[in-house]
Motif scaffolding. Structure first.
Motif, PDB file in Angstrom:
ATOM      1  N   VAL A  36      -4.970 -10.628   7.292  1.00 45.02           N
ATOM      2  CA  VAL A  36      -4.443 -10.056   6.056  1.00 45.02           C
ATOM      3  C   VAL A  36      -5.525  -9.953   4.989  1.00 45.02           C
ATOM      4  O   VAL A  36      -5.631  -8.938   4.293  1.00 45.02           O
ATOM      5  CB  VAL A  36      -3.253 -10.898   5.538  1.00 45.02           C
ATOM      6  CG1 VAL A  36      -2.811 -10.412   4.165  1.00 45.02           C
ATOM      7  CG2 VAL A  36      -2.088 -10.828   6.516  1.00 45.02           C
ATOM      8  N   ALA A  40      -6.715  -6.499   3.319  1.00 41.54           N
ATOM      9  CA  ALA A  40      -6.597  -6.317   1.871  1.00 41.54           C
ATOM     10  C   ALA A  40      -7.921  -5.914   1.241  1.00 41.54           C
ATOM     11  O   ALA A  40      -7.959  -5.196   0.244  1.00 41.54           O
ATOM     12  CB  ALA A  40      -6.078  -7.602   1.221  1.00 41.54           C
ATOM     13  N   ARG A 304       1.403  -1.824   1.171  1.00 41.27           N
ATOM     14  CA  ARG A 304       0.192  -2.479   1.687  1.00 41.27           C
ATOM     15  C   ARG A 304      -0.063  -3.805   0.995  1.00 41.27           C
ATOM     16  O   ARG A 304      -0.419  -4.806   1.636  1.00 41.27           O
ATOM     17  CB  ARG A 304      -1.017  -1.553   1.510  1.00 41.27           C
ATOM     18  CG  ARG A 304      -2.301  -2.076   2.140  1.00 41.27           C
ATOM     19  CD  ARG A 304      -3.450  -1.121   1.898  1.00 41.27           C
ATOM     20  NE  ARG A 304      -3.860  -1.098   0.519  1.00 41.27           N
ATOM     21  CZ  ARG A 304      -4.681  -2.003  -0.039  1.00 41.27           C
ATOM     22  NH1 ARG A 304      -5.149  -2.998   0.686  1.00 41.27           N
ATOM     23  NH2 ARG A 304      -5.018  -1.910  -1.312  1.00 41.27           N
ATOM     24  N   THR A 305       0.116  -3.836  -0.325  1.00 44.64           N
ATOM     25  CA  THR A 305      -0.246  -5.026  -1.107  1.00 44.64           C
ATOM     26  C   THR A 305       0.929  -5.914  -1.489  1.00 44.64           C
ATOM     27  O   THR A 305       0.748  -7.077  -1.834  1.00 44.64           O
ATOM     28  CB  THR A 305      -0.952  -4.607  -2.409  1.00 44.64           C
ATOM     29  OG1 THR A 305      -0.032  -3.858  -3.222  1.00 44.64           O
ATOM     30  CG2 THR A 305      -2.182  -3.754  -2.102  1.00 44.64           C
ATOM     31  N   ALA A 322       0.321  -5.314   5.473  1.00 41.09           N
ATOM     32  CA  ALA A 322      -1.032  -4.937   5.041  1.00 41.09           C
ATOM     33  C   ALA A 322      -1.717  -4.060   6.083  1.00 41.09           C
ATOM     34  O   ALA A 322      -2.707  -3.387   5.788  1.00 41.09           O
ATOM     35  CB  ALA A 322      -1.871  -6.191   4.779  1.00 41.09           C
TER      36      ALA A 322
END
Length: 338
Positions: A36, A40, A304-305, A322
């Protein structure tokens, strides 16, 4: 320019690649780690540009339709069809889950025999369609979407999600958002020369008007004025590479819904997961102040975040979101982006 729109036209295998999932610069760590933190930190191209897919170059020259005369407040916010009544084993019910017999498009039976000839017409085999896996996750997806943008209304599920109901729906032509959450079948899964289509609840007996499959040509015959049409199905944006598909899956479906009057189409590149898809569609369709391309980009970033642009948290966010598999499957197909 940074944050600008990029219009793309592609055919063949490259059309199945969502450009948003490419990277703008080499990852600092292990490019294949999948962690992750590494995901990110990756400089995804989606963070820099807004991607718009054109069904063809000539689509840019299509006449711009006038906005519908009815005020937006008087139009139905949502008309959504999903969770068709199917009798499969359910072992691959969650879209996005691999299963030995499932080919591209989320099919729970093998492609042979899915179509039947009726004179010069081709119909789907209702018996074969009925063996597809049910999709209970689409109930959650459409329920969340309805609560977010339509005060809990506008959803047609199960026995109400039929091809006949779609064609007779009086609210469909006026709806601001139209969503289909179901299986999507590619031409190669139906048989040589067949069209891509969306699975609905099969009737007791197939007819030329209702065989449980809304094909591209039938979609083109609909009357739409929707700002959004969402094909929350499997591989609705994927170019067919099987025999007889000729790479036309994206263009035929996109042209069909655009021809029917839709302004913007969201279609998927692969088997989509119910949870992340529900979040992405809610984030995109609820963003009325942004253009569709910007709304989709913001929705991708939120999924995604786990955080929206205003810092608020996305409900139900999970770390595996993510990964591009969760946030990058959808592509925007339009010639308008407004």
């Amino acid at each position: 320019p940074e944050g600008g729109r990029i219009y793309t036209v592609a055919s063949g295998p490259i059309a199945g690649l969502p450009l948003a999932a490419l990277v703008a610069s080499a990852p600092a760590g292990d490019a294949e780690s999948g962690a992750v933190a590494d995901l990110a930190a990756t400089d995804w191209l989606a963070r820099h540009y807004r991607f718009v897919t054109l069904p063809s170059v000539s689509a840019l020259a299509l006449a711009q339709r006038a906005d519908p005369p009815a005020a937006a407040a008087r139009r139905p916010e949502l008309v959504a069809y999903g969770a068709p009544t199917l009798a499969g084993s359910g072992k691959g019910a969650a879209r996005g889950e691999d299963a030995p017999l499932r080919k591209r498009g989320g099919v729970g039976v093998r492609g042979a025999g899915l179509t039947l000839a009726e004179g010069e017409k081709t119909m789907a085999s209702v018996d074969r369609l009925r063996r597809l896996d049910p999709l209970p996750g689409t109930v959650v997806e459409l329920t969340k979407l309805s609560a977010a943008i339509s005060r809990g209304g506008g959803v047609r599920l199960g026995a109400k999600a039929t091809e006949s109901a779609v064609k007779a729906d009086r609210e469909l032509p006026r709806a601001i958002s139209v969503v289909f959450a179901t299986h999507g079948l590619l031409p190669g899964e139906m048989g040589t020369g067949s069209e891509p289509g969306l699975v609905l609840t099969p009737p007791g007996k197939a007819s030329l008007t209702d065989d449980g499959l809304l094909t591209a040509s039938e979609a083109a015959a609909l009357s739409l004025s929707a700002r959004w049409v969402v094909l929350s199905a499997c591989n609705t944006a994927t170019p067919g590479v099987e025999a007889g598909a000729s790479g036309e899956s994206l263009s035929s479906l996109a042209r069909s819904f655009l021809y029917a009057g839709a302004d913007n189409l969201l279609a998927s590149h692969w088997r989509v997961a119910d949870d992340a898809t529900a979040a992405l569609t809610v984030e995109a369709l609820a963003n009325r102040s942004a253009s569709p391309a910007t709304a989709l980009a913001a929705a991708m970033e939120a999924v995604r975040t786990g955080k929206r642009a205003d810092g608020t948290a996305v409900e139900g966010w999970a770390p595996h979101w993510a990964h591009p598999a969760s946030w990058a499957p959808f592509t925007l197909v339009t010639n308008r982006d407004r």
